[in-house]
Design a protein around this motif. Sequence first.
Motif, short mmCIF file in Angstrom:
data_model
loop_
_atom_site.label_atom_id
_atom_site.label_comp_id
_atom_site.label_asym_id
_atom_site.label_seq_id
_atom_site.Cartn_x
_atom_site.Cartn_y
_atom_site.Cartn_z
N LEU A 162 0.84 -1.21 0.00
CA LEU A 162 0.00 0.00 0.00
C LEU A 162 0.88 1.26 0.00
O LEU A 162 0.57 2.24 -0.68
CB LEU A 162 -0.95 -0.01 1.21
N ARG A 163 1.96 1.21 0.74
CA ARG A 163 2.88 2.38 0.75
C ARG A 163 3.48 2.59 -0.63
O ARG A 163 3.64 3.72 -1.10
CB ARG A 163 4.00 2.17 1.78
N GLU A 164 3.83 1.49 -1.31
CA GLU A 164 4.37 1.59 -2.66
C GLU A 164 3.34 2.17 -3.63
O GLU A 164 3.67 2.97 -4.51
CB GLU A 164 4.84 0.21 -3.15
N ALA A 165 2.09 1.74 -3.47
CA ALA A 165 1.01 2.27 -4.33
C ALA A 165 0.96 3.79 -4.17
O ALA A 165 0.87 4.54 -5.15
CB ALA A 165 -0.33 1.64 -3.94
N HIS A 166 1.03 4.23 -2.92
CA HIS A 166 0.96 5.67 -2.63
C HIS A 166 2.16 6.38 -3.23
O HIS A 166 2.03 7.45 -3.84
CB HIS A 166 0.89 5.87 -1.11
N VAL A 168 4.07 5.63 -5.88
CA VAL A 168 4.18 5.72 -7.35
C VAL A 168 3.04 6.52 -7.99
O VAL A 168 3.11 6.83 -9.18
CB VAL A 168 4.30 4.33 -8.03
N LEU A 169 2.00 6.84 -7.19
CA LEU A 169 0.90 7.64 -7.75
C LEU A 169 1.26 9.12 -7.78
O LEU A 169 1.96 9.62 -6.89
CB LEU A 169 -0.36 7.45 -6.91
N LYS A 170 0.76 9.82 -8.82
CA LYS A 170 0.89 11.28 -8.85
C LYS A 170 -0.05 11.86 -7.81
O LYS A 170 -1.02 11.20 -7.39
CB LYS A 170 0.45 11.81 -10.23
N ILE A 171 0.19 13.11 -7.42
CA ILE A 171 -0.78 13.80 -6.55
C ILE A 171 -2.10 13.88 -7.33
O ILE A 171 -2.11 14.23 -8.51
CB ILE A 171 -0.30 15.23 -6.23
N GLY A 172 -3.19 13.53 -6.69
CA GLY A 172 -4.49 13.49 -7.37
C GLY A 172 -4.77 12.14 -7.99
O GLY A 172 -5.83 11.93 -8.58
N GLY A 173 -3.83 11.19 -7.83
CA GLY A 173 -4.01 9.85 -8.41
C GLY A 173 -4.91 8.98 -7.55
O GLY A 173 -5.10 9.23 -6.36
N ARG A 174 -5.45 7.95 -8.17
CA ARG A 174 -6.42 7.11 -7.48
C ARG A 174 -5.92 5.67 -7.31
O ARG A 174 -5.38 5.08 -8.25
CB ARG A 174 -7.72 7.08 -8.28
N PHE A 175 -6.14 5.15 -6.12
CA PHE A 175 -5.85 3.74 -5.81
C PHE A 175 -7.17 2.98 -5.87
O PHE A 175 -8.18 3.41 -5.28
CB PHE A 175 -5.26 3.66 -4.39
N LEU A 176 -7.17 1.85 -6.57
CA LEU A 176 -8.37 1.01 -6.64
C LEU A 176 -7.98 -0.45 -6.44
O LEU A 176 -7.06 -0.94 -7.11
CB LEU A 176 -9.04 1.15 -8.01
N CYS A 177 -8.68 -1.10 -5.54
CA CYS A 177 -8.38 -2.51 -5.27
C CYS A 177 -9.67 -3.33 -5.36
O CYS A 177 -10.66 -3.01 -4.70
CB CYS A 177 -7.77 -2.65 -3.88
N LEU A 178 -9.64 -4.36 -6.18
CA LEU A 178 -10.75 -5.32 -6.25
C LEU A 178 -10.26 -6.60 -5.58
O LEU A 178 -9.22 -7.14 -5.95
CB LEU A 178 -11.09 -5.59 -7.73
N GLU A 179 -11.00 -7.02 -4.57
CA GLU A 179 -10.54 -8.21 -3.83
C GLU A 179 -11.75 -8.92 -3.24
O GLU A 179 -12.79 -8.30 -3.00
CB GLU A 179 -9.57 -7.77 -2.71
N ALA A 237 -1.83 4.00 5.00
CA ALA A 237 -0.77 4.18 3.99
C ALA A 237 -0.74 5.60 3.44
O ALA A 237 0.11 5.93 2.62
CB ALA A 237 -0.97 3.18 2.85
N GLY A 238 -1.71 6.43 3.85
CA GLY A 238 -1.67 7.83 3.44
C GLY A 238 -2.78 8.24 2.48
O GLY A 238 -2.85 9.40 2.06
N PHE A 239 -3.64 7.29 2.10
CA PHE A 239 -4.71 7.65 1.15
C PHE A 239 -5.85 8.38 1.86
O PHE A 239 -6.10 8.17 3.04
CB PHE A 239 -5.24 6.40 0.46
N GLU A 240 -6.53 9.22 1.09
CA GLU A 240 -7.67 9.98 1.64
C GLU A 240 -8.94 9.63 0.89
O GLU A 240 -8.90 9.00 -0.15
CB GLU A 240 -7.36 11.47 1.55
N ARG A 241 -10.06 10.11 1.44
CA ARG A 241 -11.39 9.83 0.86
C ARG A 241 -11.54 8.35 0.51
O ARG A 241 -11.95 7.98 -0.60
CB ARG A 241 -11.61 10.70 -0.38
#
Length: 260
Positions: A162-166, A168-179, A237-241
Amino acid sequence: MSNTPNTPPESGTQTSFGFRAVPETERQGLVNQVFSSVASRYDLMNDLMSGGLHRLWKSEFVAMIGASRGESPFKLLDVAGGTGDIAIRYAENSGPNATAVLADISPEMLAEGRSKVAARGLSSRIRLTQGNAEALPFPDRTFDAYTIAFGIRNVTHIDAALREAHRVLKIGGRFLCLEFSECQVPLLDRLYDFHSFEVIPRLGKLTTGDSESYRYLVESIRRFPNQEKFAAMIREAGFERVSVRNLTGGIAAIHSGWKL
Ligand code: SAM
């Protein structure tokens, strides 16, 4: 859920591999053996095990990425992308400047993915590369979106992924996980248990001769944190919303978070 053992995961250097405790250092190797063994039949098994439902879930998931159908550039990273279902759907449903990098740790799954991507004429838009979700081979702030579908429960250190996902994303980027997640509908959960522990390993044995790999896949689903706990890890991991959307009563769930 029934069938979930009451014993907590072992502490120290032990971790869970399905319902078994194994040394943490050996877990990724065992996971890799599973996917090496099932790679050539992976797509067929997905259809058989889920009655095709995984296709609907994946389509809903890809629709949430929000890449434009127009000319604007958009860079997706699909981690644990395996045989390419997410990256292919994304490329086929977005504009010509929407590109994807698919990263997976398994050479056998990547080989299957490469053939599928080439067969669909998408090799110029989807690059496949070997990589570990826990230590991604990409610079900081590279991607507009990060997806991981049915992948994160296979990773030994989910917090590191999750930290790695955060990162490599640009500011304003979105994380999506299907599980797979916790089924929240009474009766459906019992049916689902029966299907998981009685039907899936037998189907695995019939089609691949390998019931053990499918037992691991089912057990790893039950070991994975439920909707709420996983949402808390994503926030950590630092994600918001951060939000969750249940699919089919919570059998699967889509978690979303933003790097703001
Ligand atoms: N995303 C694809 C899909 O939805 O069909 C494939 C999912 S498959 C169940 C899980 C994938 O995770 C496998 O291809 C496996 O090789 C990959 N994987 C397991 N551990 C990984 C890790 N640490 N880093 C990257 N990929 C990993």
